[in-house]
Design an enzyme around this catalytic site. Structure first.
Site, short mmCIF file in Angstrom:
data_model
loop_
_atom_site.label_atom_id
_atom_site.label_comp_id
_atom_site.label_asym_id
_atom_site.label_seq_id
_atom_site.Cartn_x
_atom_site.Cartn_y
_atom_site.Cartn_z
CB ILE A 36 -1.00 0.07 1.20
CG1 ILE A 36 -0.30 -0.31 2.50
CG2 ILE A 36 -2.22 -0.75 0.95
CD1 ILE A 36 -1.11 0.08 3.72
CE1 TYR A 143 0.78 -11.29 13.21
CE2 TYR A 143 1.88 -12.45 15.00
CZ TYR A 143 1.83 -12.08 13.68
OH TYR A 143 2.82 -12.49 12.83
N1 SER Z 1 7.51 -11.32 15.28
C1 SER Z 1 6.09 -11.36 15.42
C2 SER Z 1 5.63 -10.42 16.46
O1 SER Z 1 6.38 -10.17 17.37
C3 SER Z 1 5.64 -12.75 15.77
O2 SER Z 1 5.19 -13.38 14.64
O3 SER Z 1 4.54 -9.99 16.40
#
Ligand code: SER
Length: 315
Positions: A36, A143
């Site tokens: 983007i 996440y």
């Molecule tokens: N390196 C990533 C994070 O710290 C983990 O997948 O969010």
């Protein structure tokens, strides 16, 4: 026949190095970078680039048709620390971008996908040492929830629609070409920059926080090896555990002191400590070793040498 590759999120920490490596391997004109926003000079100058939003299906489809793309690497994502601040934005980006590429493959518009997962799919109830491929997964971050859901959808599309999607659970990645953005493992990159600039670093994780980590060269080699492996060898279609080294901030600091004897570290843990505490300390990657001969090459010493050597002229 020469294949055409599209990278979504090519300007990020992994995307930048992956694009450059894929261009060297398959020819610059066959590897289309997209993001983007525009990226660094080496990426922008070395081959085709398209401004593209990974959540926009039609826009991706247009680029796929225009360049007759065969394979897509989806590297666009919001990482763990930023995702805690913007939960819905993270969920929308991480999931919708994945559905876009899975559906393109389902419609037979592309033939192969790489999508990264993460150690963040594990949670506080997962056994921490040598965490197995299949074990308790109760991620406690936005996440991690998005990556675990993504893994389930990848396996589902493979089984139901014969979509050739491949994935690894990256540990924290250490690289010097592009900065990471918004992750919990970012300290392991920042610390080298600050060591060279100021001979000191204030760490946002405590000194004993042991996490799985990997040097970027290993991560890129793993990614390309997995993508080049024969489909019938791959027994995991959710995401492969991928191991290399594990260390604590204290151990990185000790290693840096071998090169910069006056280096000092202090600790001031913030909200990222809780995220780190919910993740494994080390990873059992025997499935990746067995199925596609995965073998890491960089340990902490070699990583420290590479990082300090490559960064010393940039500060
Ligand atoms: N390196 C990533 C994070 O710290 C983990 O997948 O969010």
């Amino acid at each position: 026949m020469q294949k055409s590759i599209l990278i979504l999120g090519a300007c990020g920490q992994i995307g930048t190095e992956l694009t450059i490596e894929l261009r060297a391997k398959y020819g610059s004109e066959n590897v289309v970078a997209s993001d983007i926003r525009e990226g660094g000079e080496s990426l922008m100058q070395s081959g085709p680039f398209e401004l593209l939003d990974a959540t926009n299906y039609e826009a991706i489809e247009d680029v796929v048709m225009h360049y007759e793309i065969d394979e897509v690497y989806l590297m666009a994502a919001m990482l763990s620390a930023t995702a805690e601040k913007f939960p819905m934005r993270a969920w929308n980006l991480n999931m919708n971008s994945l559905f876009n590429v899975l559906n393109l493959a389902k419609e037979k518009k592309i033939s192969k996908i790489f999508w990264p997962s993460s150690i963040a799919v594990f949670g506080p109830n997962t056994p921490k040492e040598n965490t197995m491929q299949s074990t308790i997964m109760e991620p406690s971050t936005v996440y991690g929830i998005s990556k675990q859901s993504g893994e389930r959808w990848c396996e589902y599309y493979f089984k139901k629609f014969d979509v050739d999607v491949r994935s690894v659970r990256y540990p924290g990645l250490i690289s010097w070409k592009t900065m990471p953005g918004g992750g919990t493992t970012d300290y392991a990159v920042d610390i080298y920059h600050e060591a060279l600039k100021k001979e000191s670093y204030e760490c946002f994780l405590n000194e004993e926080t042991k996490l799985p980590m990997m040097y970027m060269d290993d991560a890129i080699r793993a990614t390309i090896n997995l993508m080049e492996s024969p489909s019938e060898k791959l027994s995991v279609r959710s995401s492969y555990n991928l191991g290399s080294m594990s260390f604590t901030p204290k151990e990185v600091a000790q290693n840096i002191r071998k090169h910069i004897p006056n280096f000092e570290i202090s600790y001031n843990p913030d909200f990222r400590q809780q995220i780190a505490d919910s993740w494994p300390s080390s990873i059992d990657d025997s499935a990746a070793k067995r199925d596609w001969n995965w073998q890491p090459e960089f340990d902490l010493e070699k990583t420290t040498e590479e990082m300090l050597d490559n960064l010393k002229d940039t500060v």
